[in-house]
Design a protein around this motif. Structure first.
Motif, mmCIF file in Angstrom:
data_model
loop_
_atom_site.group_PDB
_atom_site.id
_atom_site.type_symbol
_atom_site.label_atom_id
_atom_site.label_comp_id
_atom_site.label_asym_id
_atom_site.label_seq_id
_atom_site.Cartn_x
_atom_site.Cartn_y
_atom_site.Cartn_z
ATOM 1 N N LYS A 9 -5.991 13.852 -8.588
ATOM 2 C CA LYS A 9 -6.073 13.237 -7.266
ATOM 3 C C LYS A 9 -7.129 13.934 -6.400
ATOM 4 O O LYS A 9 -7.909 13.292 -5.712
ATOM 5 C CB LYS A 9 -4.705 13.308 -6.586
ATOM 6 C CG LYS A 9 -4.586 12.325 -5.446
ATOM 7 C CD LYS A 9 -3.168 12.134 -5.020
ATOM 8 C CE LYS A 9 -2.730 13.316 -4.177
ATOM 9 N NZ LYS A 9 -1.317 13.257 -3.864
ATOM 10 N N ARG A 16 -8.230 6.098 -7.675
ATOM 11 C CA ARG A 16 -6.981 5.515 -7.179
ATOM 12 C C ARG A 16 -7.081 3.982 -7.181
ATOM 13 O O ARG A 16 -8.118 3.422 -6.856
ATOM 14 C CB ARG A 16 -6.689 6.024 -5.762
ATOM 15 C CG ARG A 16 -6.289 7.482 -5.767
ATOM 16 C CD ARG A 16 -5.929 7.926 -4.379
ATOM 17 N NE ARG A 16 -7.036 7.719 -3.453
ATOM 18 C CZ ARG A 16 -6.938 7.879 -2.139
ATOM 19 N NH1 ARG A 16 -5.789 8.237 -1.608
ATOM 20 N NH2 ARG A 16 -7.975 7.686 -1.372
ATOM 21 N N ASP A 54 -1.693 2.961 -7.714
ATOM 22 C CA ASP A 54 -1.256 4.060 -6.851
ATOM 23 C C ASP A 54 -0.735 3.532 -5.512
ATOM 24 O O ASP A 54 0.006 4.217 -4.819
ATOM 25 C CB ASP A 54 -2.437 5.002 -6.589
ATOM 26 C CG ASP A 54 -2.986 5.553 -7.886
ATOM 27 O OD1 ASP A 54 -2.438 6.559 -8.361
ATOM 28 O OD2 ASP A 54 -3.930 4.949 -8.447
ATOM 29 N N LEU A 55 -1.181 2.335 -5.178
ATOM 30 C CA LEU A 55 -0.729 1.722 -3.927
ATOM 31 C C LEU A 55 -0.556 0.226 -4.165
ATOM 32 O O LEU A 55 -1.466 -0.430 -4.691
ATOM 33 C CB LEU A 55 -1.785 1.964 -2.827
ATOM 34 C CG LEU A 55 -1.596 1.202 -1.515
ATOM 35 C CD1 LEU A 55 -0.325 1.649 -0.795
ATOM 36 C CD2 LEU A 55 -2.809 1.417 -0.596
ATOM 37 N N ARG A 91 2.453 8.591 -8.588
ATOM 38 C CA ARG A 91 3.261 8.055 -7.489
ATOM 39 C C ARG A 91 2.703 6.701 -7.086
ATOM 40 O O ARG A 91 1.493 6.572 -6.870
ATOM 41 C CB ARG A 91 3.201 9.012 -6.299
ATOM 42 C CG ARG A 91 3.930 8.487 -5.071
ATOM 43 C CD ARG A 91 3.841 9.445 -3.897
ATOM 44 N NE ARG A 91 4.342 8.802 -2.692
ATOM 45 C CZ ARG A 91 3.952 9.102 -1.465
ATOM 46 N NH1 ARG A 91 3.054 10.058 -1.264
ATOM 47 N NH2 ARG A 91 4.452 8.456 -0.430
ATOM 48 N N MET A 93 2.708 4.250 -4.203
ATOM 49 C CA MET A 93 3.128 4.004 -2.827
ATOM 50 C C MET A 93 3.287 2.501 -2.635
ATOM 51 O O MET A 93 2.525 1.711 -3.184
ATOM 52 C CB MET A 93 2.094 4.545 -1.848
ATOM 53 C CG MET A 93 2.177 6.048 -1.697
ATOM 54 S SD MET A 93 1.155 6.600 -0.330
ATOM 55 C CE MET A 93 -0.443 6.339 -1.012
ATOM 56 N N GLU A 135 0.453 9.874 2.242
ATOM 57 C CA GLU A 135 0.086 10.700 1.093
ATOM 58 C C GLU A 135 0.455 12.167 1.333
ATOM 59 O O GLU A 135 0.906 12.856 0.439
ATOM 60 C CB GLU A 135 -1.412 10.574 0.814
ATOM 61 C CG GLU A 135 -1.741 9.273 0.125
ATOM 62 C CD GLU A 135 -3.208 9.146 -0.236
ATOM 63 O OE1 GLU A 135 -4.052 9.592 0.568
ATOM 64 O OE2 GLU A 135 -3.492 8.596 -1.301
ATOM 65 N N ARG A 136 0.220 12.617 2.585
ATOM 66 C CA ARG A 136 0.539 14.014 2.937
ATOM 67 C C ARG A 136 2.031 14.248 2.889
ATOM 68 O O ARG A 136 2.497 15.255 2.400
ATOM 69 C CB ARG A 136 0.063 14.286 4.373
ATOM 70 C CG ARG A 136 -1.350 14.805 4.479
ATOM 71 C CD ARG A 136 -1.595 15.423 5.845
ATOM 72 N NE ARG A 136 -1.036 14.712 6.979
ATOM 73 C CZ ARG A 136 -1.655 13.733 7.655
ATOM 74 N NH1 ARG A 136 -2.854 13.344 7.283
ATOM 75 N NH2 ARG A 136 -1.087 13.151 8.691
ATOM 76 N N ALA A 138 5.082 12.751 1.457
ATOM 77 C CA ALA A 138 5.850 11.834 0.604
ATOM 78 C C ALA A 138 7.277 11.763 1.127
ATOM 79 O O ALA A 138 7.859 12.779 1.481
ATOM 80 C CB ALA A 138 5.832 12.341 -0.828
#
Ligand code: 5AD
Ligand code: SF4
Length: 468
Positions: A9, A16, A54-55, A91, A93, A135-136, A138
């Motif tokens: 990352k 991403r 990722d999103l 992850r 999101m 992101e910072r 979670a």
């Protein structure tokens, strides 16, 4: 060398992936494109599927009950994809945007706790900031459904990526009409119009990139009243004339309109501006004055007939599409018969029709005298039968005519190209790829389901002509 997910990352942000699933109207399609642009600016790549992304953003629609139900089932399905992503050390999101986000806010987190972000249509420009926070932190869910005082349009990316020869262009957002069945005034907020200069600028940029047709978008697009370069408010008719002066812009459309805002200047523009396509989506909802009043439409069935007559006086080849609702509270057999009568008299080239569904928070949802579901369905079926027959008759009436076609892309077979008629019908012709972006006349020869087939008559760019 192997990477831990964290190293990947940090050192390779460009890998991403984002997947956006869009529900509902063209405004949502437009908004999704703008979100995609700001995310590719942040190093995201577009992914055609949710799996592995990722999103994932669901850009949702709340207009009818079924539309929002679909969102919750999709959230259920995505839970499994999220688990699979987590099993590989990643992850996924999950964000819910659009009108369901606006209307339901925190409620979404109660029903789908795996969601990271919930944000309404007025806050898209804050997406990069919200994402950085998610992101910072979670697990720190964010819900952004304010209607900020700042002008949303100021935050649209200036330099749009263009894909193809047609594009949407938002000129207006929100609605002050408050039809009693409709959630839009609550989810999209009050009417706001973009300034004329910003719209002309965007249209010129699009045209420079090869766009030949723009569809002006707004929930109530013909209520447009943006500030012109002269400091005065311009209506849609005047805006259309200014757009038509842009070199290279061959076709202009707009959607969605309200009958009350079809002013004389806009009607005249239909007669006088050849680039304004003779095809108009003008929702009427019902042909019964009693129901129209209960819907707070502020027009009668005869008002609608008069508008159509005026439009056709100036542009006899104008075709119409519309929206209809069956089974609004209190709708009787006679009210429904009035709708069928209006449809028969006006004649529509295409239409959308829906069973009434009560939307929470709207005035109609509290009305008594609900129509039984079976009656709503029967009426919908009868209406759709009539509308389908009218659509087929309209399409058949194009056979034997010469229509200008904007060539958009290669067709399914080698040597075949597909374009659109003024009435948005797909038209298949033999031709080469260098025709893309040109308007050519074609003699229409046949119809297969909803597509027309024809032969190009010349290699010159034609001027748009009526297909009388
Ligand atoms: N029930 C059924 N149809 C609705 N529409 C909007 N709200 C509702 C509702 N509560 C239809 C209208 C509108 C179209 C976009 O969706 O016909 O014009
Ligand atoms: Fe909804 Fe259209 Fe009525 Fe506005 S004009 S409230 S968007 S149906």
């Amino acid at each position: 060398m192997t990477h831990t997910p964290d190293q990947t990352k940090d050192t390779r942000p460009n890998t991403r992936k984002v997947h956006i699933k869009t529900y509902g109207c063209q405004m949502n399609v437009y908004d999704s494109e703008r979100m995609m642009e700001s995310l590719t600016g942040l190093g995201f790549e577009v992914s055609a599927e949710a799996e592995g992304a990722d999103l994932v953003i669901l850009n949702t629609c709340h207009i009818r009950e079924k539309a929002s139900d679909k969102v919750y089932s999709e959230l259920g399905r995505l839970r499994e994809a999220q688990t699979r992503k987590a099993e590989t050390g990643g992850r996924m999101m999950l964000a819910v945007a659009g009108c369901v986000a606006q209307a339901e806010g925190d409620e979404i987190l109660n029903r789908a706790p795996q969601v990271d972000l919930v944000f309404g249509p007025q806050t898209y420009h804050r997406l990069p900031e919200m994402l950085a926070k998610a992101e910072r932190e979670a697990g720190a869910q964010q819900v952004e459904t304010d209607f900020p005082a700042e002008d949303k349009f100021d935050h649209l990316p200036q330099d749009r990526a263009v894909d193809g020869v047609t594009a949407f262009l938002t000129i207006q957002e929100g609605c002050d009409k408050f039809c009693t069945f409709c959630v839009v005034p609550y989810t999209r907020g009050s009417e706001q119009s973009r300034p004329v200069a910003a719209i002309l600028n965007e249209a010129r940029n699009l045209t420079a990139k090869g766009v030949r047709e723009v569809t002006l978008l707004g929930q109530n697009v013909n209520a447009y009243h943006g500030i012109g370069p002269d400091g005065r408010e311009w209506g849609l008719g005047r805006l259309v004339r200014a757009l038509a002066d842009i070199d290279g812009l061959a076709r202009i459309r707009y959607t969605t309109s309200h009958p009350r805002d079809m002013d004389d200047d806009l009607i005249r523009a239909h007669a006088e501006v050849p680039a304004l396509m003779p095809y108009l989506h003008l929702p009427v909802q019902s042909g019964s004055d009693r129901i129209l009043a209960a819907m707070n439409r502020k027009h009668t069935a005869d008002d609608f007939r008069r508008i159509v007559d005026k439009l056709r006086d100036g542009r006899p080849d104008l075709a119409l599409s519309s929206d209809f609702i069956t089974g609004f509270p209190g709708e009787t057999d006679q009210d429904f018969a009035d709708t069928l009568k209006l449809v028969r008299e006006v004649g529509f080239a295409a239409s959308f029709s829906f069973k009434y569904s009560a939307r929470p928070g709207t005035p109609a949802s509290g009305m008594v005298d609900a129509v039984p579901d079976a009656v709503k369905s029967d009426r919908l079926q009868a209406l759709q039968q009539l509308l389908d027959a009218q659509q087929e008759a309209f399409n058949l009436s194009c056979i034997g005519k010469r229509l200008p076609i904007l060539i958009e892309k290669p067709g399914r077979h080698p040597g075949q190209m597909v374009g659109r008629s003024p009435y948005l019908q797909p038209v298949h012709v033999d031709g080469s790829a260098d025709l893309v972006g040109h308007v050519h006349e074609a003699d229409i020869e046949s119809l297969q389901s909803y597509s027309l087939f024809g032969t190009l008559v010349s290699n010159r760019d034609s001027t748009e002509r009526a297909c009388a």
